[in-house]
Design a protein around this motif. Sequence first.
Motif, PDB file in Angstrom:
ATOM      1  N   LEU A   7       0.816  -1.216   0.000  1.00  0.00           N
ATOM      2  CA  LEU A   7       0.000   0.000   0.000  1.00  0.00           C
ATOM      3  C   LEU A   7       0.846   1.262   0.000  1.00  0.00           C
ATOM      4  O   LEU A   7       0.311   2.361  -0.035  1.00  0.00           O
ATOM      5  N   GLN A   8       2.157   1.115   0.065  1.00  0.00           N
ATOM      6  CA  GLN A   8       3.124   2.219   0.094  1.00  0.00           C
ATOM      7  C   GLN A   8       2.880   3.145   1.289  1.00  0.00           C
ATOM      8  O   GLN A   8       2.881   4.366   1.163  1.00  0.00           O
ATOM      9  N   ILE A   9       2.660   2.544   2.442  1.00  0.00           N
ATOM     10  CA  ILE A   9       2.489   3.298   3.684  1.00  0.00           C
ATOM     11  C   ILE A   9       3.706   3.028   4.554  1.00  0.00           C
ATOM     12  O   ILE A   9       4.060   1.884   4.815  1.00  0.00           O
ATOM     13  N   THR A  10       4.351   4.091   4.984  1.00  0.00           N
ATOM     14  CA  THR A  10       5.538   3.953   5.820  1.00  0.00           C
ATOM     15  C   THR A  10       5.159   4.095   7.288  1.00  0.00           C
ATOM     16  O   THR A  10       4.110   4.676   7.612  1.00  0.00           O
ATOM     17  N   PRO A  11       5.987   3.580   8.192  1.00  0.00           N
ATOM     18  CA  PRO A  11       5.729   3.773   9.620  1.00  0.00           C
ATOM     19  C   PRO A  11       5.697   5.250  10.008  1.00  0.00           C
ATOM     20  O   PRO A  11       4.968   5.647  10.911  1.00  0.00           O
ATOM     21  N   GLU A  12       6.480   6.080   9.300  1.00  0.00           N
ATOM     22  CA  GLU A  12       6.468   7.514   9.579  1.00  0.00           C
ATOM     23  C   GLU A  12       5.093   8.114   9.292  1.00  0.00           C
ATOM     24  O   GLU A  12       4.592   8.934  10.060  1.00  0.00           O
ATOM     25  N   GLU A  13       4.462   7.701   8.216  1.00  0.00           N
ATOM     26  CA  GLU A  13       3.133   8.206   7.885  1.00  0.00           C
ATOM     27  C   GLU A  13       2.101   7.784   8.926  1.00  0.00           C
ATOM     28  O   GLU A  13       1.215   8.560   9.272  1.00  0.00           O
ATOM     29  N   ILE A  14       2.230   6.584   9.431  1.00  0.00           N
ATOM     30  CA  ILE A  14       1.307   6.109  10.477  1.00  0.00           C
ATOM     31  C   ILE A  14       1.514   6.927  11.748  1.00  0.00           C
ATOM     32  O   ILE A  14       0.545   7.334  12.406  1.00  0.00           O
ATOM     33  N   ALA A  15       2.769   7.189  12.090  1.00  0.00           N
ATOM     34  CA  ALA A  15       3.047   7.989  13.289  1.00  0.00           C
ATOM     35  C   ALA A  15       2.512   9.407  13.141  1.00  0.00           C
ATOM     36  O   ALA A  15       1.912   9.953  14.071  1.00  0.00           O
ATOM     37  N   LEU A  16       2.730  10.016  11.984  1.00  0.00           N
ATOM     38  CA  LEU A  16       2.226  11.369  11.761  1.00  0.00           C
ATOM     39  C   LEU A  16       0.700  11.409  11.737  1.00  0.00           C
ATOM     40  O   LEU A  16       0.082  12.369  12.200  1.00  0.00           O
ATOM     41  N   PHE A  17       0.086  10.357  11.221  1.00  0.00           N
ATOM     42  CA  PHE A  17      -1.377  10.271  11.169  1.00  0.00           C
ATOM     43  C   PHE A  17      -1.977  10.260  12.570  1.00  0.00           C
ATOM     44  O   PHE A  17      -3.035  10.835  12.805  1.00  0.00           O
ATOM     45  N   SER A  18      -1.308   9.643  13.514  1.00  0.00           N
ATOM     46  CA  SER A  18      -1.831   9.622  14.880  1.00  0.00           C
ATOM     47  C   SER A  18      -1.320  10.786  15.728  1.00  0.00           C
ATOM     48  O   SER A  18      -1.955  11.176  16.697  1.00  0.00           O
ATOM     49  N   PHE A  19      -0.187  11.389  15.353  1.00  0.00           N
ATOM     50  CA  PHE A  19       0.416  12.459  16.145  1.00  0.00           C
ATOM     51  C   PHE A  19      -0.268  13.804  15.923  1.00  0.00           C
ATOM     52  O   PHE A  19      -0.638  14.493  16.880  1.00  0.00           O
ATOM     53  N   TRP A  20      -0.443  14.228  14.671  1.00  0.00           N
ATOM     54  CA  TRP A  20      -0.923  15.581  14.383  1.00  0.00           C
ATOM     55  C   TRP A  20      -2.343  15.858  14.855  1.00  0.00           C
ATOM     56  O   TRP A  20      -2.615  16.961  15.340  1.00  0.00           O
ATOM     57  N   PRO A  21      -3.281  14.947  14.746  1.00  0.00           N
ATOM     58  CA  PRO A  21      -4.612  15.257  15.304  1.00  0.00           C
ATOM     59  C   PRO A  21      -4.576  15.500  16.815  1.00  0.00           C
ATOM     60  O   PRO A  21      -5.273  16.376  17.319  1.00  0.00           O
ATOM     61  N   ASN A  22      -3.751  14.761  17.528  1.00  0.00           N
ATOM     62  CA  ASN A  22      -3.651  14.970  18.974  1.00  0.00           C
ATOM     63  C   ASN A  22      -2.989  16.301  19.300  1.00  0.00           C
ATOM     64  O   ASN A  22      -3.438  17.028  20.189  1.00  0.00           O
ATOM     65  N   VAL A  23      -1.937  16.633  18.590  1.00  0.00           N
ATOM     66  CA  VAL A  23      -1.249  17.898  18.834  1.00  0.00           C
ATOM     67  C   VAL A  23      -2.140  19.069  18.446  1.00  0.00           C
ATOM     68  O   VAL A  23      -2.213  20.075  19.165  1.00  0.00           O
ATOM     69  N   SER A  24      -2.835  18.954  17.339  1.00  0.00           N
ATOM     70  CA  SER A  24      -3.693  20.062  16.919  1.00  0.00           C
ATOM     71  C   SER A  24      -4.848  20.268  17.891  1.00  0.00           C
ATOM     72  O   SER A  24      -5.290  21.407  18.086  1.00  0.00           O
ATOM     73  N   SER A  25      -5.327  19.225  18.524  1.00  0.00           N
ATOM     74  CA  SER A  25      -6.367  19.381  19.542  1.00  0.00           C
ATOM     75  C   SER A  25      -5.841  20.169  20.730  1.00  0.00           C
ATOM     76  O   SER A  25      -6.514  21.075  21.224  1.00  0.00           O
ATOM     77  N   LEU A  26      -4.654  19.837  21.178  1.00  0.00           N
ATOM     78  CA  LEU A  26      -4.063  20.586  22.287  1.00  0.00           C
ATOM     79  C   LEU A  26      -3.773  22.038  21.909  1.00  0.00           C
ATOM     80  O   LEU A  26      -3.999  22.949  22.708  1.00  0.00           O
ATOM     81  N   ILE A  27      -3.300  22.257  20.689  1.00  0.00           N
ATOM     82  CA  ILE A  27      -3.048  23.622  20.227  1.00  0.00           C
ATOM     83  C   ILE A  27      -4.358  24.402  20.181  1.00  0.00           C
ATOM     84  O   ILE A  27      -4.412  25.570  20.573  1.00  0.00           O
ATOM     85  N   GLY A  28      -5.414  23.776  19.727  1.00  0.00           N
ATOM     86  CA  GLY A  28      -6.720  24.423  19.697  1.00  0.00           C
ATOM     87  C   GLY A  28      -7.225  24.781  21.084  1.00  0.00           C
ATOM     88  O   GLY A  28      -7.785  25.867  21.297  1.00  0.00           O
ATOM     89  N   ILE A  29      -7.021  23.896  22.046  1.00  0.00           N
ATOM     90  CA  ILE A  29      -7.438  24.157  23.426  1.00  0.00           C
ATOM     91  C   ILE A  29      -6.654  25.337  23.995  1.00  0.00           C
ATOM     92  O   ILE A  29      -7.222  26.235  24.618  1.00  0.00           O
ATOM     93  N   VAL A  30      -5.355  25.357  23.778  1.00  0.00           N
ATOM     94  CA  VAL A  30      -4.526  26.451  24.291  1.00  0.00           C
ATOM     95  C   VAL A  30      -4.875  27.770  23.595  1.00  0.00           C
ATOM     96  O   VAL A  30      -4.993  28.817  24.239  1.00  0.00           O
ATOM     97  N   PHE A  31      -5.074  27.737  22.288  1.00  0.00           N
ATOM     98  CA  PHE A  31      -5.439  28.937  21.546  1.00  0.00           C
ATOM     99  C   PHE A  31      -6.780  29.490  22.033  1.00  0.00           C
ATOM    100  O   PHE A  31      -6.929  30.700  22.229  1.00  0.00           O
ATOM    101  N   ALA A  32      -7.759  28.621  22.236  1.00  0.00           N
ATOM    102  CA  ALA A  32      -9.063  29.056  22.734  1.00  0.00           C
ATOM    103  C   ALA A  32      -8.934  29.646  24.132  1.00  0.00           C
ATOM    104  O   ALA A  32      -9.599  30.643  24.455  1.00  0.00           O
ATOM    105  N   PHE A  33      -8.075  29.068  24.958  1.00  0.00           N
ATOM    106  CA  PHE A  33      -7.875  29.581  26.312  1.00  0.00           C
ATOM    107  C   PHE A  33      -7.242  30.976  26.276  1.00  0.00           C
ATOM    108  O   PHE A  33      -7.697  31.885  26.976  1.00  0.00           O
ATOM    109  N   VAL A  34      -6.218  31.159  25.468  1.00  0.00           N
ATOM    110  CA  VAL A  34      -5.555  32.463  25.371  1.00  0.00           C
ATOM    111  C   VAL A  34      -6.530  33.504  24.826  1.00  0.00           C
ATOM    112  O   VAL A  34      -6.607  34.631  25.333  1.00  0.00           O
TER     113      VAL A  34
END
Length: 120
Positions: A7-34
């Motif tokens: 399927l041409q999927i690398t472990p890096e792509e899987i890690a980024l797929f699970s990492f960025w949604p979690n980080v963006s949620s935290l960034i959104g929470i902090v941005f809304a708080f500020v």
Amino acid sequence: MENLENLQITPEEIALFSFWPNVSSLIGIVFAFVLSISISRIKKWSVLNSFIVLILIYLLYRYNSLGWDYFRILAIGSFIDDYQLNFIVTGSFFLIVGLVIFFSKWTNRIIENRQVELKT
């Protein structure tokens, strides 16, 4: 997970797929708080409300109860095949809706009326 090479999927792509949604949620929470803190200071509202909301939102985030399953039907980016563009379009849509509600005169009038009631 067995045919990742086919399927041409690398472990890096899987890690980024699970990492960025979690980080963006935290960034959104902090941005809304500020944003909430700054508006509370400008309008001379209680800053304690912002801290209470921050704690509640973080707890909902921590225990995976933010309600994305219910809001998924409003995700206008779900019709786009590109994952990143889908994420940007849907996030922008919800951000605009939130800002319209947050800055609406109706919402501010309700808060101001409550503040006047508490002072009297």
